[in-house]
Design a protein around this motif. Structure first.
Motif, PDB file in Angstrom:
ATOM      1  N   GLU A 174      10.075  -9.835 -37.706  1.00  0.00           N
ATOM      2  CA  GLU A 174      10.278  -8.581 -36.983  1.00  0.00           C
ATOM      3  C   GLU A 174      11.394  -7.734 -37.585  1.00  0.00           C
ATOM      4  O   GLU A 174      11.386  -6.508 -37.478  1.00  0.00           O
ATOM      5  N   HIS A 175      12.366  -8.391 -38.240  1.00  0.00           N
ATOM      6  CA  HIS A 175      13.464  -7.638 -38.856  1.00  0.00           C
ATOM      7  C   HIS A 175      12.951  -6.803 -40.024  1.00  0.00           C
ATOM      8  O   HIS A 175      13.428  -5.695 -40.264  1.00  0.00           O
ATOM      9  N   GLU A 178      11.037  -3.776 -38.508  1.00  0.00           N
ATOM     10  CA  GLU A 178      11.939  -2.752 -37.978  1.00  0.00           C
ATOM     11  C   GLU A 178      12.468  -1.833 -39.077  1.00  0.00           C
ATOM     12  O   GLU A 178      12.863  -0.692 -38.793  1.00  0.00           O
ATOM     13  N   CYS A 180      10.578  -0.790 -41.517  1.00  0.00           N
ATOM     14  CA  CYS A 180       9.401   0.024 -41.856  1.00  0.00           C
ATOM     15  C   CYS A 180       8.829  -0.236 -43.240  1.00  0.00           C
ATOM     16  O   CYS A 180       7.639  -0.052 -43.461  1.00  0.00           O
ATOM     17  N   ARG A 336       5.099  -6.569 -36.127  1.00  0.00           N
ATOM     18  CA  ARG A 336       6.384  -6.717 -35.438  1.00  0.00           C
ATOM     19  C   ARG A 336       6.248  -7.845 -34.409  1.00  0.00           C
ATOM     20  O   ARG A 336       6.224  -7.632 -33.206  1.00  0.00           O
TER      21      ARG A 336
END
Length: 351
Positions: A174-175, A178, A180, A336
């Motif tokens: 997920e990092h 985040e 993009c 994500r």
């Protein structure tokens, strides 16, 4: 050690701590707003390329016996499959027909990103003389990256998920999502020079390809390696030939120390290939203890460089070569999905 000092010394050649003591993004930090603007500046034609394989390829589990094709099935509504389901309910005047489904995915089966929680190493980070399993920036197995509580929880789950708490509390994919993952990318077309045959590409060979094609890699660039492997998979139509694939396409020689040093010095932000592991798998044997996947160790564990595997690069690489270009805008976030150690991707290249 405190929470902020997970390690007292770092692996040789690593950048642990350079982006902060709690960094979980590694060299994605080099994809700055300026790098995004540079990527956008490479868009001249407005043409977009999908760089993902169909997520049911390669087919079967030849490439990795632990990874299987996705399972699609409908959700359940009133005890019936929720597919082509007529919503009559209590009102016979309703005429809606709905479909709703779920997927069971092995997250690194097809076109994918590796998170930093994917590969760690045994390393004595606290200086007590005892190596322990660690990941990028000193994050710890069993504390920051949790395993399943029960052996049966490690299998393919039923709809509804696992019972265990297995997840990456740190370094999850997920990092990456985040951030993009958008900016300037560079294509290195190994296939144009090496052909379809398997070849272990070290530093010298890579530099000859780069020089011949006048490719420039600058800090923050996302580097793509075209080998033709994914195109061969597509040609097999979901029935991969293991013996043929073992002889197909260039792979990086992860044992070449000069190649690893080039990855360090180039400042590339991520490293992507259209083959199974980017590097030769397994790497050449050594008489001393060492990583089975030395390039994974170098990138994921030491430098915080995400690896992309099994991308579909051939149409884009052919277009770039035909037009005398090697740079493009790449947009490639993973799912994500908090706690995941890898993720499917549907990357888009724009030229």
């Amino acid at each position: 050690m405190t929470e902020q000092t997970r390690w007292t010394h770092r692996p040789p050649g690593s950048n642990w701590g350079d982006f902060g003591p709690d960094d979980q993004c590694g060299r994605l930090n080099l994809i700055t707003p300026e790098k995004v603007r540079q990527g956008v500046a490479e868009v001249h034609e407005g043409l977009a390329f999908c760089l993902s394989l169909p997520l049911d390829l390669p087919g079967g589990n030849v490439l990795n016996p632990r990874r299987h094709p996705p399972v699609l099935r409908p959700t359940v509504r009133n005890g019936k499959p929720n597919l082509n389901y007529r919503l009559i309910g209590d009102n016979p005047l309703h005429n809606d027909v709905v479909s709703d489904d779920l997927a069971v995915l092995h997250l690194q089966y097809s076109t994918q990103w590796d998170s930093f929680a994917h590969v760690g190493q045994m390393f004595d980070a606290d200086g007590d003389g005892v190596p322990e399993p660690r990941y990028y920036n000193g994050y710890r197995a069993g504390y920051d990256i949790l395993g399943p509580l029960l052996a049966e929880d490690a299998g393919v789950p039923a709809a509804g998920g696992m019972r265990s708490t297995s997840r990456a509390q740190a370094l999850g994919i997920e990092h990456m999502a985040e951030r993009c993952v958008q900016g300037r990318a560079v294509m290195i077309d190994l296939h144009a020079h090496c052909g379809d045959a398997r070849e272990a590409v070290g530093y010298d060979r890579l530099m000859r390809v780069i020089d011949a094609d006048r490719v420039t890699v600058e800090p923050g660039d996302m580097v793509c390696l075209h080998t033709g492997f994914a195109q061969a998979l597509i040609g097999m139509g979901g029935q991969p030939d293991a013996e043929r694939l073992e002889r197909t396409g260039a792979v990086l020689d992860g044992r070449d120390e000069r190649l690893l040093q080039w990855i360090t010095d180039s400042g590339l932000s991520v490293l992507i290939a259209d083959n199974y592991a980017v590097e030769a798998h397994p790497a050449a044997a050594r008489d001393v203890c060492c990583a089975t996947l030395p390039l994974h160790e170098h990138c994921l564990f030491k430098l915080g460089i995400h690896l992309g595997e099994l991308w579909h690069l051939t149409p884009l690489a052919q277009w770039l070569r035909a037009h005398g270009r090697h740079r493009f805008l790449l947009t490639a976030p993973p799912l994500r999905l908090p706690g995941a150690v890898g993720s499917p991707a549907t990357p888009v290249a724009t030229v």
